[in-house]
Design a protein around this motif. Sequence first.
Motif, PDB file in Angstrom:
ATOM      1  N   LEU A 146       9.583 -38.882  14.281  1.00  0.00           N
ATOM      2  CA  LEU A 146      10.194 -37.597  13.938  1.00  0.00           C
ATOM      3  C   LEU A 146      11.657 -37.839  13.564  1.00  0.00           C
ATOM      4  O   LEU A 146      12.398 -38.482  14.303  1.00  0.00           O
ATOM      5  CB  LEU A 146      10.108 -36.639  15.137  1.00  0.00           C
ATOM      6  CG  LEU A 146      10.706 -35.246  14.905  1.00  0.00           C
ATOM      7  CD1 LEU A 146       9.828 -34.443  13.939  1.00  0.00           C
ATOM      8  CD2 LEU A 146      10.849 -34.486  16.225  1.00  0.00           C
ATOM      9  N   ASP A 147      12.065 -37.310  12.414  1.00  0.00           N
ATOM     10  CA  ASP A 147      13.426 -37.516  11.885  1.00  0.00           C
ATOM     11  C   ASP A 147      14.096 -36.137  11.797  1.00  0.00           C
ATOM     12  O   ASP A 147      13.767 -35.330  10.926  1.00  0.00           O
ATOM     13  CB  ASP A 147      13.285 -38.182  10.500  1.00  0.00           C
ATOM     14  CG  ASP A 147      14.620 -38.551   9.867  1.00  0.00           C
ATOM     15  OD1 ASP A 147      15.671 -38.245  10.443  1.00  0.00           O
ATOM     16  OD2 ASP A 147      14.581 -39.147   8.775  1.00  0.00           O
ATOM     17  N   ILE A 148      15.016 -35.865  12.734  1.00  0.00           N
ATOM     18  CA  ILE A 148      15.628 -34.519  12.800  1.00  0.00           C
ATOM     19  C   ILE A 148      16.869 -34.452  11.916  1.00  0.00           C
ATOM     20  O   ILE A 148      17.772 -35.273  12.040  1.00  0.00           O
ATOM     21  CB  ILE A 148      16.025 -34.154  14.245  1.00  0.00           C
ATOM     22  CG1 ILE A 148      14.855 -34.355  15.194  1.00  0.00           C
ATOM     23  CG2 ILE A 148      16.540 -32.709  14.314  1.00  0.00           C
ATOM     24  CD1 ILE A 148      15.261 -34.262  16.666  1.00  0.00           C
ATOM     25  N   GLY A 149      16.923 -33.459  11.036  1.00  0.00           N
ATOM     26  CA  GLY A 149      18.028 -33.329  10.085  1.00  0.00           C
ATOM     27  C   GLY A 149      17.926 -34.434   9.044  1.00  0.00           C
ATOM     28  O   GLY A 149      18.890 -35.136   8.756  1.00  0.00           O
ATOM     29  N   GLY A 178       9.683 -35.147   8.961  1.00  0.00           N
ATOM     30  CA  GLY A 178      11.112 -34.861   8.876  1.00  0.00           C
ATOM     31  C   GLY A 178      11.347 -33.383   9.109  1.00  0.00           C
ATOM     32  O   GLY A 178      10.570 -32.540   8.645  1.00  0.00           O
ATOM     33  N   LEU A 179      12.393 -33.064   9.875  1.00  0.00           N
ATOM     34  CA  LEU A 179      12.788 -31.660  10.058  1.00  0.00           C
ATOM     35  C   LEU A 179      14.107 -31.454   9.326  1.00  0.00           C
ATOM     36  O   LEU A 179      15.032 -32.254   9.471  1.00  0.00           O
ATOM     37  CB  LEU A 179      12.976 -31.328  11.543  1.00  0.00           C
ATOM     38  CG  LEU A 179      11.789 -31.553  12.482  1.00  0.00           C
ATOM     39  CD1 LEU A 179      12.171 -31.134  13.902  1.00  0.00           C
ATOM     40  CD2 LEU A 179      10.562 -30.797  12.009  1.00  0.00           C
ATOM     41  N   GLU A 180      14.186 -30.385   8.548  1.00  0.00           N
ATOM     42  CA  GLU A 180      15.396 -30.145   7.769  1.00  0.00           C
ATOM     43  C   GLU A 180      15.555 -28.645   7.554  1.00  0.00           C
ATOM     44  O   GLU A 180      14.574 -27.953   7.302  1.00  0.00           O
ATOM     45  CB  GLU A 180      15.273 -30.891   6.418  1.00  0.00           C
ATOM     46  CG  GLU A 180      16.394 -30.645   5.437  1.00  0.00           C
ATOM     47  CD  GLU A 180      17.793 -30.941   5.998  1.00  0.00           C
ATOM     48  OE1 GLU A 180      18.010 -32.054   6.515  1.00  0.00           O
ATOM     49  OE2 GLU A 180      18.654 -30.053   5.924  1.00  0.00           O
ATOM     50  N   LYS A 182      12.132 -26.599   9.824  1.00  0.00           N
ATOM     51  CA  LYS A 182      11.880 -26.167  11.197  1.00  0.00           C
ATOM     52  C   LYS A 182      12.961 -26.733  12.115  1.00  0.00           C
ATOM     53  O   LYS A 182      13.472 -27.826  11.878  1.00  0.00           O
ATOM     54  CB  LYS A 182      10.504 -26.697  11.622  1.00  0.00           C
ATOM     55  CG  LYS A 182       9.910 -26.034  12.824  1.00  0.00           C
ATOM     56  CD  LYS A 182       8.472 -26.422  13.016  1.00  0.00           C
ATOM     57  CE  LYS A 182       7.531 -25.468  12.294  1.00  0.00           C
ATOM     58  NZ  LYS A 182       6.132 -25.661  12.634  1.00  0.00           N
ATOM     59  N   THR A 183      13.277 -26.017  13.170  1.00  0.00           N
ATOM     60  CA  THR A 183      14.234 -26.553  14.156  1.00  0.00           C
ATOM     61  C   THR A 183      13.481 -27.455  15.136  1.00  0.00           C
ATOM     62  O   THR A 183      12.262 -27.313  15.318  1.00  0.00           O
ATOM     63  CB  THR A 183      14.911 -25.429  14.967  1.00  0.00           C
ATOM     64  OG1 THR A 183      13.893 -24.756  15.728  1.00  0.00           O
ATOM     65  CG2 THR A 183      15.634 -24.423  14.075  1.00  0.00           C
ATOM     66  N   ILE A 184      14.207 -28.336  15.802  1.00  0.00           N
ATOM     67  CA  ILE A 184      13.584 -29.198  16.816  1.00  0.00           C
ATOM     68  C   ILE A 184      13.068 -28.348  17.978  1.00  0.00           C
ATOM     69  O   ILE A 184      12.036 -28.671  18.582  1.00  0.00           O
ATOM     70  CB  ILE A 184      14.550 -30.325  17.294  1.00  0.00           C
ATOM     71  CG1 ILE A 184      13.928 -31.170  18.419  1.00  0.00           C
ATOM     72  CG2 ILE A 184      15.900 -29.805  17.716  1.00  0.00           C
ATOM     73  CD1 ILE A 184      12.646 -31.879  18.072  1.00  0.00           C
ATOM     74  N   GLU A 185      13.756 -27.244  18.252  1.00  0.00           N
ATOM     75  CA  GLU A 185      13.325 -26.375  19.354  1.00  0.00           C
ATOM     76  C   GLU A 185      11.911 -25.833  19.079  1.00  0.00           C
ATOM     77  O   GLU A 185      11.039 -25.870  19.945  1.00  0.00           O
ATOM     78  CB  GLU A 185      14.311 -25.213  19.553  1.00  0.00           C
ATOM     79  CG  GLU A 185      15.648 -25.611  20.152  1.00  0.00           C
ATOM     80  CD  GLU A 185      16.638 -26.207  19.139  1.00  0.00           C
ATOM     81  OE1 GLU A 185      16.318 -26.239  17.920  1.00  0.00           O
ATOM     82  OE2 GLU A 185      17.719 -26.670  19.552  1.00  0.00           O
ATOM     83  N   ASP A 186      11.676 -25.346  17.862  1.00  0.00           N
ATOM     84  CA  ASP A 186      10.353 -24.814  17.500  1.00  0.00           C
ATOM     85  C   ASP A 186       9.312 -25.932  17.424  1.00  0.00           C
ATOM     86  O   ASP A 186       8.187 -25.787  17.894  1.00  0.00           O
ATOM     87  CB  ASP A 186      10.418 -24.066  16.160  1.00  0.00           C
ATOM     88  CG  ASP A 186      11.147 -22.737  16.315  1.00  0.00           C
ATOM     89  OD1 ASP A 186      11.262 -22.265  17.468  1.00  0.00           O
ATOM     90  OD2 ASP A 186      11.608 -22.188  15.295  1.00  0.00           O
ATOM     91  N   PHE A 187       9.690 -27.053  16.813  1.00  0.00           N
ATOM     92  CA  PHE A 187       8.751 -28.171  16.652  1.00  0.00           C
ATOM     93  C   PHE A 187       8.270 -28.674  18.014  1.00  0.00           C
ATOM     94  O   PHE A 187       7.084 -28.938  18.216  1.00  0.00           O
ATOM     95  CB  PHE A 187       9.419 -29.314  15.871  1.00  0.00           C
ATOM     96  CG  PHE A 187       8.534 -30.514  15.676  1.00  0.00           C
ATOM     97  CD1 PHE A 187       7.682 -30.597  14.572  1.00  0.00           C
ATOM     98  CD2 PHE A 187       8.533 -31.563  16.595  1.00  0.00           C
ATOM     99  CE1 PHE A 187       6.856 -31.709  14.397  1.00  0.00           C
ATOM    100  CE2 PHE A 187       7.701 -32.665  16.431  1.00  0.00           C
ATOM    101  CZ  PHE A 187       6.864 -32.738  15.324  1.00  0.00           C
ATOM    102  N   SER A 188       9.203 -28.801  18.968  1.00  0.00           N
ATOM    103  CA  SER A 188       8.839 -29.396  20.262  1.00  0.00           C
ATOM    104  C   SER A 188       7.871 -28.516  21.048  1.00  0.00           C
ATOM    105  O   SER A 188       7.009 -29.031  21.767  1.00  0.00           O
ATOM    106  CB  SER A 188      10.098 -29.673  21.090  1.00  0.00           C
ATOM    107  OG  SER A 188      10.733 -28.466  21.430  1.00  0.00           O
ATOM    108  N   CYS A 204      16.988 -31.471  25.253  1.00  0.00           N
ATOM    109  CA  CYS A 204      15.785 -31.136  26.039  1.00  0.00           C
ATOM    110  C   CYS A 204      14.565 -31.015  25.132  1.00  0.00           C
ATOM    111  O   CYS A 204      13.460 -31.419  25.500  1.00  0.00           O
ATOM    112  CB  CYS A 204      15.990 -29.843  26.828  1.00  0.00           C
ATOM    113  SG  CYS A 204      17.107 -30.082  28.219  1.00  0.00           S
ATOM    114  N   SER A 205      14.746 -30.473  23.928  1.00  0.00           N
ATOM    115  CA  SER A 205      13.633 -30.348  22.978  1.00  0.00           C
ATOM    116  C   SER A 205      13.159 -31.723  22.517  1.00  0.00           C
ATOM    117  O   SER A 205      11.959 -31.956  22.373  1.00  0.00           O
ATOM    118  CB  SER A 205      14.043 -29.517  21.766  1.00  0.00           C
ATOM    119  OG  SER A 205      14.479 -28.248  22.164  1.00  0.00           O
ATOM    120  N   VAL A 206      14.110 -32.633  22.268  1.00  0.00           N
ATOM    121  CA  VAL A 206      13.739 -33.999  21.859  1.00  0.00           C
ATOM    122  C   VAL A 206      12.926 -34.658  22.972  1.00  0.00           C
ATOM    123  O   VAL A 206      11.867 -35.246  22.724  1.00  0.00           O
ATOM    124  CB  VAL A 206      15.002 -34.854  21.546  1.00  0.00           C
ATOM    125  CG1 VAL A 206      14.626 -36.327  21.375  1.00  0.00           C
ATOM    126  CG2 VAL A 206      15.704 -34.336  20.301  1.00  0.00           C
TER     127      VAL A 206
END
Length: 316
Positions: free
Chosen positions: A103-106, A124-126, A145-151, A178-180
């Motif tokens: 998972l690649d955030i931003g 990837g999340l962007e 999507k945000t990491i919060e929603d994805f997690s 915490c989401s990560v």
Amino acid sequence: MVKRLKCPLCDGSDLKEIDIIKSTDIILLWKKRNINVSNLFRGNNFIFKYKCQICGLEFFNPFVSGENKFYSELGKEDLYYLHEDKTEFVYSSQYIKEGDRVLDIGCGCGAFVKYINKQVVYTGLELSSKAVELAQKENINVVKKTIEDFSKENKYSQDVVVTFQVLEHIADIDKFICSVILTLKQDGLFIIAVPNNKSFIRNAQNNLLNLPPHHLLHWDETSLQYIAKKYHLDIVDIYKEKVTNVHKTWYYSTQISNHIRSLLGMSTKSVNRAFFSKIIQIISSLLSRVAKYSSLHSKKDGHTIVIVLKKVSEHP
Ligand SMILES: [Zn+2]
């Protein structure tokens, strides 16, 4: 010492005020790039910079962060989303194994995926629609999507989570981390690359891309290590990039101007629009054209620091 304000990382209130910036100075500097940020600073005439005496994080207050319009205008300059040829890509790819879920955030346009020379399941999340569109055109799996929603939808599912040049933009660090951790499998890796605030970049005045509304937090080895301590993660490795060829002229002009200022008894500030400071900057830029032929920079800490963390327990 300031009592009421709390550090966004450790929640401590032992904070030292290290700089005060006039919002109008930042607004004027952005205006030269044809970007209007005055709305973002409404009601805040001054931005204060603090250093936490507990975890070492440096941060700006009040938090003035970029909105979509700001990032779409910045994106036009191609400064932000290109993310090409970064040493953190090469360094981080060694931690990825065949078949891993990554998972690649931003992730911008998903440039990192080109550095993984293995079969992996990449997501990837962007948040930039433009970057998502560009990635999808190249068949790279990038979602808005945000990491919060994805997690919440993908608990304990990822082998490796990477986030390159993102953590310095995040206002709610605790929610993000915490989401990560929630989305990582047991023994999964969390790789963070951020600008190294202990490198020459801390001496760069008027470095707009390192100031609000672009960057809110300044990280270094100490504050990154505090993440491991707070969230019970193991530190696998820390990598400090040396000054790259791309940054060498900037390195020399920054260090020369910093040296001239210290000889003259002048302090280095985040923002300095004084005429005399401009003269020093011009002289330093000229001298850096000669200095860049030296090899000294290749031994000095460069722009980026990377920490590799491992999730060793089920819950933070
Ligand atoms: Zn702190």
